[in-house]
Write a protein that holds these residues in place. Structure first.
Motif, short mmCIF file in Angstrom:
data_model
loop_
_atom_site.label_atom_id
_atom_site.label_comp_id
_atom_site.label_asym_id
_atom_site.label_seq_id
_atom_site.Cartn_x
_atom_site.Cartn_y
_atom_site.Cartn_z
N ARG A 12 7.20 -46.04 6.58
CA ARG A 12 7.20 -44.82 5.65
C ARG A 12 7.42 -44.19 4.64
O ARG A 12 8.14 -44.79 4.03
CB ARG A 12 7.06 -43.98 7.43
N GLY A 13 5.80 -43.80 3.49
CA GLY A 13 5.81 -43.49 2.56
C GLY A 13 5.56 -41.80 2.36
O GLY A 13 4.99 -41.21 3.49
N THR A 14 5.54 -41.76 1.12
CA THR A 14 4.80 -39.72 1.14
C THR A 14 3.58 -39.38 1.32
O THR A 14 3.30 -38.81 1.40
CB THR A 14 5.43 -39.86 -0.16
N GLU A 15 2.84 -41.04 1.38
CA GLU A 15 1.30 -41.31 1.39
C GLU A 15 0.94 -41.66 2.67
O GLU A 15 -0.31 -41.65 2.84
CB GLU A 15 0.53 -41.53 0.14
N GLY A 16 1.74 -42.43 3.30
CA GLY A 16 1.38 -42.53 3.94
C GLY A 16 2.12 -43.68 4.70
O GLY A 16 3.33 -43.31 4.93
N SER A 17 1.85 -44.40 6.19
CA SER A 17 1.96 -45.36 6.97
C SER A 17 1.98 -46.32 6.94
O SER A 17 0.95 -47.19 7.58
CB SER A 17 2.80 -44.77 7.82
N ALA A 80 16.03 -50.20 -3.02
CA ALA A 80 15.40 -49.13 -3.62
C ALA A 80 15.39 -48.40 -2.59
O ALA A 80 15.75 -46.83 -2.76
CB ALA A 80 14.18 -49.49 -3.81
N ALA A 81 15.15 -48.56 -1.33
CA ALA A 81 14.93 -47.88 0.13
C ALA A 81 15.80 -47.59 0.17
O ALA A 81 16.27 -46.83 1.00
CB ALA A 81 14.34 -48.91 1.48
N ALA A 85 17.17 -43.64 0.28
CA ALA A 85 17.75 -43.27 1.94
C ALA A 85 19.14 -42.63 1.71
O ALA A 85 19.28 -41.26 1.99
CB ALA A 85 18.31 -43.92 2.80
N ALA A 86 20.18 -42.49 0.89
CA ALA A 86 21.24 -42.76 0.31
C ALA A 86 21.31 -41.02 -0.07
O ALA A 86 22.30 -40.57 -0.27
CB ALA A 86 21.84 -43.77 -0.23
N THR A 87 20.29 -40.94 -1.51
CA THR A 87 20.39 -39.94 -2.45
C THR A 87 18.98 -39.09 -1.78
O THR A 87 19.33 -37.24 -2.21
CB THR A 87 19.79 -40.61 -3.48
N GLY A 88 17.97 -39.22 -1.00
CA GLY A 88 17.28 -38.17 -0.60
C GLY A 88 16.33 -37.79 -1.57
O GLY A 88 15.25 -37.28 -2.02
N ARG A 89 16.04 -39.05 -2.17
CA ARG A 89 14.76 -38.47 -3.37
C ARG A 89 14.33 -39.54 -3.64
O ARG A 89 14.31 -41.27 -2.78
CB ARG A 89 15.54 -38.42 -4.93
#
Length: 97
Positions: A12-17, A80-81, A85-89
């Motif tokens: 899942r990402g900001t543009e879709g799944s 990167a994932a 998840a750890a940083t929220g960015r």
């Protein structure tokens, strides 16, 4: 013993799944350019299935360099994932050439 269709891979990402599995041997996607309903995402020149590649490698008839590069790219993606998840960015990943 595993229930048929029990395994799946979802991103899942900001543009879709994107979703692969649950008994379907095709990539499904929705959101962004794919629209709001789940639709098959065509895979152009999809590589051989992982099990077939493994059998070919064990028999000495496969080029494992591509699989090694894919493993490195997957590891970079997971790192990167986890950072996202750890940083929220969002974390940009540049593909190695």
């Amino acid at each position: 013993m595993t229930t048929p269709g029990a395994s799946a891979f979802e991103v899942r990402g900001t543009e879709g799944s994107l979703l692969f599995g649950f008994g379907r041997e095709e990539l499904m996607g929705k959101g962004g350019a794919l629209g709001e309903d789940w639709a098959v995402v065509p895979l152009v020149d999809a590589p051989a299935a992982p099990f077939g590649l493994w059998v070919d490698a064990m028999a000495g008839g496969a080029d494992v360099a591509t699989n090694q590069r894919t493993a490195v790219e997957l590891t970079r993606f997971v790192v990167a994932a986890n950072e996202a998840a750890a940083t929220g960015r969002a974390i940009d990943i540049e593909r190695e050439q």
